[in-house]
Scaffold this motif. Structure first.
Motif, PDB file in Angstrom:
ATOM      1  N   GLY A 189      -5.678  13.478   5.014  1.00 17.81           N
ATOM      2  CA  GLY A 189      -5.320  14.617   4.187  1.00 17.81           C
ATOM      3  C   GLY A 189      -4.000  15.236   4.600  1.00 17.81           C
ATOM      4  N   PHE A 190      -3.303  15.791   3.609  1.00 14.95           N
ATOM      5  CA  PHE A 190      -1.986  16.377   3.858  1.00 14.95           C
ATOM      6  C   PHE A 190      -1.735  17.527   2.891  1.00 14.95           C
ATOM      7  N   ARG A 191      -0.771  18.364   3.266  1.00 11.45           N
ATOM      8  CA  ARG A 191      -0.228  19.318   2.312  1.00 11.45           C
ATOM      9  C   ARG A 191       0.667  18.530   1.359  1.00 11.45           C
ATOM     10  N   PHE A 192       0.398  18.689   0.083  1.00 13.01           N
ATOM     11  CA  PHE A 192       0.967  17.770  -0.895  1.00 13.01           C
ATOM     12  C   PHE A 192       2.487  17.686  -0.825  1.00 13.01           C
ATOM     13  N   GLY A 193       3.170  18.816  -0.870  1.00 17.09           N
ATOM     14  CA  GLY A 193       4.627  18.800  -0.908  1.00 17.09           C
ATOM     15  C   GLY A 193       5.233  18.091   0.288  1.00 17.09           C
ATOM     16  N   GLN A 194       4.624  18.282   1.460  1.00  9.74           N
ATOM     17  CA  GLN A 194       5.168  17.681   2.675  1.00  9.74           C
ATOM     18  C   GLN A 194       4.999  16.163   2.686  1.00  9.74           C
ATOM     19  N   ILE A 195       3.819  15.679   2.310  1.00 13.36           N
ATOM     20  CA  ILE A 195       3.620  14.226   2.368  1.00 13.36           C
ATOM     21  C   ILE A 195       4.377  13.537   1.236  1.00 13.36           C
ATOM     22  N   PHE A 196       4.526  14.197   0.087  1.00 13.27           N
ATOM     23  CA  PHE A 196       5.314  13.624  -1.006  1.00 13.27           C
ATOM     24  C   PHE A 196       6.768  13.466  -0.553  1.00 13.27           C
ATOM     25  N   SER A 197       7.305  14.505   0.061  1.00  9.54           N
ATOM     26  CA  SER A 197       8.677  14.433   0.557  1.00  9.54           C
ATOM     27  C   SER A 197       8.821  13.347   1.616  1.00  9.54           C
ATOM     28  N   ALA A 198       7.839  13.248   2.514  1.00 11.13           N
ATOM     29  CA  ALA A 198       7.899  12.237   3.579  1.00 11.13           C
ATOM     30  C   ALA A 198       7.846  10.829   2.996  1.00 11.13           C
ATOM     31  N   HIS A 199       6.995  10.621   1.998  1.00 10.89           N
ATOM     32  CA  HIS A 199       6.889   9.301   1.366  1.00 10.89           C
ATOM     33  C   HIS A 199       8.186   8.942   0.637  1.00 10.89           C
ATOM     34  N   MET A 200       8.783   9.911  -0.024  1.00  8.20           N
ATOM     35  CA  MET A 200      10.043   9.648  -0.723  1.00  8.20           C
ATOM     36  C   MET A 200      11.128   9.225   0.267  1.00  8.20           C
ATOM     37  N   ARG A 201      11.207   9.908   1.393  1.00  6.76           N
ATOM     38  CA  ARG A 201      12.184   9.544   2.418  1.00  6.76           C
ATOM     39  C   ARG A 201      11.882   8.173   3.001  1.00  6.76           C
ATOM     40  N   ALA A 202      10.599   7.907   3.249  1.00  8.36           N
ATOM     41  CA  ALA A 202      10.215   6.622   3.844  1.00  8.36           C
ATOM     42  C   ALA A 202      10.531   5.460   2.913  1.00  8.36           C
ATOM     43  N   SER A 203      10.517   5.697   1.610  1.00  6.88           N
ATOM     44  CA  SER A 203      10.778   4.616   0.649  1.00  6.88           C
ATOM     45  C   SER A 203      12.235   4.177   0.652  1.00  6.88           C
ATOM     46  N   THR A 204      13.098   4.959   1.305  1.00  2.69           N
ATOM     47  CA  THR A 204      14.521   4.626   1.307  1.00  2.69           C
ATOM     48  C   THR A 204      14.934   3.812   2.527  1.00  2.69           C
TER      49      THR A 204
ATOM     50  N   ARG B 235       0.837  -1.197   0.000  1.00  2.00           N
ATOM     51  CA  ARG B 235       0.000   0.000   0.000  1.00  2.00           C
ATOM     52  C   ARG B 235       0.876   1.252   0.000  1.00  2.00           C
ATOM     53  N   GLN B 236       1.932   1.226   0.813  1.00  2.00           N
ATOM     54  CA  GLN B 236       2.829   2.369   0.893  1.00  2.00           C
ATOM     55  C   GLN B 236       3.432   2.693  -0.470  1.00  2.00           C
ATOM     56  N   ALA B 237       3.867   1.660  -1.187  1.00  2.00           N
ATOM     57  CA  ALA B 237       4.447   1.870  -2.515  1.00  2.00           C
ATOM     58  C   ALA B 237       3.400   2.378  -3.499  1.00  2.00           C
ATOM     59  N   SER B 238       2.165   1.920  -3.349  1.00  2.00           N
ATOM     60  CA  SER B 238       1.095   2.360  -4.247  1.00  2.00           C
ATOM     61  C   SER B 238       0.771   3.833  -4.046  1.00  2.00           C
ATOM     62  N   VAL B 239       0.731   4.266  -2.794  1.00  2.00           N
ATOM     63  CA  VAL B 239       0.486   5.685  -2.528  1.00  2.00           C
ATOM     64  C   VAL B 239       1.590   6.538  -3.137  1.00  2.00           C
TER      65      VAL B 239
ATOM     66  N   GLY C 150       1.019   7.072  -6.705  1.00  2.00           N
ATOM     67  CA  GLY C 150      -0.009   8.081  -6.909  1.00  2.00           C
ATOM     68  C   GLY C 150       0.516   9.489  -6.704  1.00  2.00           C
ATOM     69  N   LEU C 151       1.326   9.676  -5.678  1.00  2.00           N
ATOM     70  CA  LEU C 151       1.917  10.994  -5.427  1.00  2.00           C
ATOM     71  C   LEU C 151       2.817  11.425  -6.578  1.00  2.00           C
ATOM     72  N   LYS C 152       3.593  10.483  -7.114  1.00  2.00           N
ATOM     73  CA  LYS C 152       4.452  10.804  -8.256  1.00  2.00           C
ATOM     74  C   LYS C 152       3.617  11.245  -9.464  1.00  2.00           C
ATOM     75  N   ALA C 153       2.484  10.569  -9.679  1.00  2.00           N
ATOM     76  CA  ALA C 153       1.635  10.915 -10.828  1.00  2.00           C
ATOM     77  C   ALA C 153       0.988  12.284 -10.667  1.00  2.00           C
TER      78      ALA C 153
END
Length: 396
Positions: A170-185, A87-91, A94-97
């Motif tokens: 819900g989130f502010r887009f830039g912040q959650i996108f950055s957080a997800h990118m960091r979490a993926s590492t 699920r985490q990878a799927s989100v 979506g954020l990348k798209a």
């Protein structure tokens, strides 16, 4: 002040195996609830809100045809993207798209929650004026025990400090996108997006959730979902029967139960002459008091010439859904000397189940002969009998 742009990611990339009923191959997000696929309900809940600018479904790579079959159409609905292994990878996909669109806010919704209320969605959006993230939650009413081995109680939790999290989150887009990118590492899987936000140091608030905003996880959750749709409406079971007969004529195959079976003759009729589906269609129509197949598809109407009888069956199923009912079970008996039917029964059940959006376990198909007696015994034709039980709201 400029109105913030809001996009929604609907996470529908799972296989939904835990919620699969016996005999059903449909993932939970594509199964019917109240005659409408779960995923359709989930997406439509956001499309019904005018201030939502984009809705992006994230689907499983094997489900492209299933998604296309939903027939969803809205200018704000983006083409689906393929999700990842979790699920985490799927989100994150979506954020990348969504990144090229740079929305101000993003709501992340589980596809298996088809009852997100406008008030809950609105509360999440309002809180994002002051916080980095927000989620709906419900107070925990049961006493919660901690166990280390699944058998022994190790501790009792303070339930006054616990809530059950829901979506949309819900989130502010830039912040959650950055957080997800960091979490993926890192080598860690987070249970939801709010946990990623918390890990990243974002401020996450909670709004009051909705008891009806259930997540469909197990087979019994579908019955609960039906109760939510119908409310306190008292249901009653009605039974209909169908009977049909078609004679043979020169040909090389017969259609029975939506399956083409090679034979030394074919059945004579205006459509494909599928005697089994004709009887079954009449049984369903009879159960809801909608006449018979000839009323809806007159033989004199040339547009039905040679048409597949699954068209008739689906129409009957759609009428059940329109009446806010559900099919409980179907039973078909086919009488003929030939062709042999038994080996084709699983395929027939599959066609009927897919056409009506029900589990194959609700369908019985039997075949017998007339012991060489009568016109079926002389192999002049085939008879089919069917019964259908349907639950519909009671009208006094």
């Amino acid at each position: 002040m400029r109105q913030k742009s809001i996009a929604v990611i609907v996470v529908a990339a799972g296989k939904g195996e835990r919620a699969s009923a016996a005999g059903s191959s449909d993932p939970k997000q594509y199964r019917m609830v109240g005659g409408v696929p779960v995923l359709t309900r989930t997406i439509q809940a956001f499309l019904d809100i005018p201030y939502i600018e984009r809705v992006l479904p994230v689907i499983h790579p094997d489900h492209a045809d299933r998604y296309a079959a939903l027939g969803l159409g809205d200018d704000r609905l983006m083409p689906p993207v393929v999700g990842g292994a979790s699920r985490q990878a799927s989100v994150l996909e979506g954020l990348k798209a969504l990144a090229p669109l740079r929305p101000d806010l993003v709501l992340i919704q589980d596809a298996a929650r088809p009852f997100a209320a406008p008030d809950v969605i609105g509360d999440v959006v309002v809180v994002l004026e002051q916080y980095d993230g927000a989620l709906p939650g419900l107070p925990v009413t049961d006493t919660i025990k901690r166990t280390l081995d699944g058998r022994h109680v190790a501790a009792t939790e303070d339930r006054s400090q616990l809530v059950a999290a829901q979506t949309p989150q819900g989130f502010r887009f830039g912040q959650i996108f950055s957080a997800h990118m960091r979490a993926s590492t890192i080598r860690r899987q987070f249970t939801d997006d709010a946990e990623i936000a918390e890990w990243a140091g974002l401020r996450v608030a909670m709004v009051m959730g909705d008891p009806s905003n259930i997540k469909i996880t197990h087979p019994e959750d579908f019955a609960r979902a039906e109760r939510i749709i119908h409310g306190d409406q008292i249901m009653e079971t009605r039974v209909g029967t169908g009977f049909d007969v078609h004679q043979f004529e020169p040909g090389d195959a017969v259609w029975l139960g939506g399956v083409r079976i090679p034979h030394r003759a074919k059945l004579k009729g205006h459509s494909d002459a599928d005697v089994a589906l004709h009887a079954l269609t009449d049984a369903i129509l009879g159960a809801i008091g909608e006449g018979d197949i000839g009323v809806h598809f007159p033989p004199s109407d040339m547009q039905w010439r040679g048409v597949a009888s699954t068209v008739f069956l689906k129409h009957a199923g759609d009428l059940v859904a329109k009446a806010r009912g559900r099919i409980v079970n179907l039973d078909v008996t086919i009488v003929c000397e030939a062709p042999r039917i038994a080996q084709h029964v699983p395929a027939m059940r599959g066609v009927i189940a897919e056409t009506l959006g029900i589990a194959a376990s609700r369908i019985a198909i039997k075949a017998t002969t007339s012991e060489t007696l009568g016109f079926t015994g002389r192999e002049e034709g085939i008879v089919a009998m069917a019964s259908a039980s349907v639950e519909v709201p009671r009208v006094d």
